[in-house]
Design an enzyme around this catalytic site. Structure first.
Site, PDB file in Angstrom:
ATOM      1  CB  CYS A  80      35.695 -43.492  21.571  1.00  0.00           C
ATOM      2  SG  CYS A  80      35.343 -44.648  22.858  1.00  0.00           S
ATOM      3  CG  HIS A 139      33.575 -42.880  26.073  1.00  0.00           C
ATOM      4  ND1 HIS A 139      34.537 -42.618  25.127  1.00  0.00           N
ATOM      5  CD2 HIS A 139      33.212 -41.664  26.582  1.00  0.00           C
ATOM      6  CE1 HIS A 139      34.764 -41.320  25.061  1.00  0.00           C
ATOM      7  NE2 HIS A 139      33.969 -40.723  25.936  1.00  0.00           N
TER       8      HIS A 139
END
Length: 486
Positions: A80, A139
């Site tokens: 990610c 993130h």
């Protein structure tokens, strides 16, 4: 969407494309709006326009009917944070310390995140008059040093970390899921303030995205909406699974999920993509808006990655190949398909070019402007990409049809066009190609930051995934806080 409505949409889109609209140039005098939809852990064949046959995704399919579908779209990483770094900067993630995190987790040093000083897609668009909003997953580092608001976004609604429960995403979520990694579950934030909202996460993000589109339509200013869903990332909870949310104690949710649950999660994602497309239609913005749909990496436990092998956290095609669709009526021919090899970091120079600007010269992009491919003015051509992933000591190069791969100490050479499942190891038959690509990877790696020194355990060992029965982590295991998560 019924089959009849599906066909009508396709017919109207093709008619629009044939009306003689000017497709000679990618950029235009009136800056296009940009809606960038990023799914989380969506497999290559998890949507019906890429081969899913167990359920349908009519709204994502609509984008393919009205735009262009890439068949060889790659993520910059099988994980990610690294891919999101490449998306934001247009560069190989290993050029930045934040890009070495695979991904950012509670064990990541607090001084690591996307540097506010680094130019990003939203910050460069702001310089040419765009308003910018991120809805969903960030993130790329935590406040106070890092946040979307410090890297070019005017507004943010979503989560800072890797994941959140689909129902319990307030302060209780942070306290409820303490194992295996304290602090893994994220709370919703409005700008940089924690907020409490009730409802299914995918719907909440869809709600806000529709509000953003409607607000920008009234202001009549060009905008970037980054809609980064948390779906279909674990925990495995569909819109009707609030009881499961209350049951689970571990947000990694290794003891839960079914194909039916996963179907509900993907279809909820599709419904909310449709709501955003409807908001663009109702606001009269569809024709002046570029919509991109893709995923941050390949699919996870319940995903369909056919015809590829491998999954998230692996440099096999199933961990890297992702659905990739772009729509811009009048500029991108409806119903087109491209076998051009492309990668996440291409989107930054591509979208900047559409807005009439370029990357910062001090931070040149490693990506390519896909405008000529999207508009049909350019022919497909060979590309060369590099990957590395610390868990399993993985390395890969894609050069034309060839792919060099090292994983868990084993080396391979594949022709991924003729052999997309990566079964025939040609390293001895084509030793010159194998040696060249392996040497090319070493040369490229020497231009990147060294891999982080902290441990990186293999995330798909045999005691978690039955079909990975030959994969084990070395003993003693790394501290639980260092386990890669997403």
């Amino acid at each position: 969407m019924s089959r009849r409505r599906f066909a009508q949409t396709a017919a109207s889109s093709l008619a629009l494309a044939g009306m003689g609209l000017d497709r000679a140039a990618w950029a235009q005098s009136t800056k296009p709006n940009i809606v960038f939809v990023l799914a989380d852990d969506l497999g290559y064949a998890d949507v019906s326009c890429y081969g899913q046959r167990d359920y349908t995704t009519p709204n994502i399919d609509r984008l393919a009917i009205e735009g262009l579908r890439f068949t060889q779209g790659y993520a910059n990483s099988p994980d990610c944070s690294a891919t999101r770094t490449a998306l934001a900067t247009g560069r190989y993630q290993a050029r930045l310390a934040v890009g070495l995190e695979e991904p950012i987790s509670p064990s990541t040093p607090k001084n690591i995140g996307l540097p506010p000083s680094h130019p990003t897609l939203p910050s460069l668009l702001k310089k040419v008059g765009y308003s910018t909003t991120l809805v969903g997953k960030w993130h790329l580092g935590y406040p106070p040093d890092f946040s979307p608001l410090k890297s070019g976004y005017d507004h943010f609604f979503g989560i800072f970390g890797c994941c959140a429960d689909y129902f319990n995403h307030g302060a209780d979520a942070v306290r409820a899921y303490q194992l295996p990694i304290p602090g893994l579950a994220s709370q919703l934030h409005e700008e940089e303030m924690p907020v409490e909202r009730h409802g299914y996460m995918t719907n909440l993000l869809g709600d806000r995205a529709v509000q953003v589109v409607e607000g920008y339509a009234k202001s009549k200013e060009p905008f970037l909406l980054s809609l980064h869903f948390t779906a279909p990332h674990w925990p495995w909870e569909g819109p009707d699974d609030e009881a499961e949310s209350k049951r689970i104690k571990n947000i990694l949710h290794r003891d839960g999920g079914t194909q039916r649950t996963y179907t509900a999660m993907v279809q909820s994602l599709d419904v909310n993509v449709g709501r955003v497309l409807q908001a663009l239609d109702a606001s009269g913005l569809a024709s002046s808006t570029i919509v991109v749909f893709t995923s941050d990496n390949g699919g996870e436990r319940f995903s369909n990655t056919w015809p590829f092998s491998g999954m998230k956290h692996e440099l096999l095609e199933g961990g890297l190949r992702v659905p990739t669709i772009a729509r811009w009526p009048g500029r991108i021919t409806a119903g087109s398909v491209s076998d051009q090899v492309m990668i996440t970091m291409d989107w930054m120079p591509t979208l900047l070019a559409a807005a009439g600007t370029v990357p910062d010269a001090a931070y040149p992009s490693d990506g390519e402007d896909l405008g000529p491919i999207l508009t049909g003015r350019g022919a497909a051509h060979p590309r060369k990409f590099y990957w590395r992933y610390k868990a399993g000591s993985q390395r890969a190069v894609r050069d034309g049809n060839w792919k060099y791969l090292r994983i868990a100490g084993n080396e391979f050479l594949f022709d991924v066009v003729q052999d997309p499942r990566e079964r025939a190891n040609l390293k001895d038959r084509q030793k010159d190609v194998f040696d060249r690509l392996k040497g090319d990877w070493e040369a490229w790696n020497g231009t990147m930051l060294p891999e982080r020194s902290r441990p990186a355990t293999y995330i798909n060992p045999g005691n978690f995934q039955a079909d990975r029965y030959g994969v084990t982590n070395a003993a003693p295991a790394a501290p639980s806080g260092s386990v890669p998560t997403k």
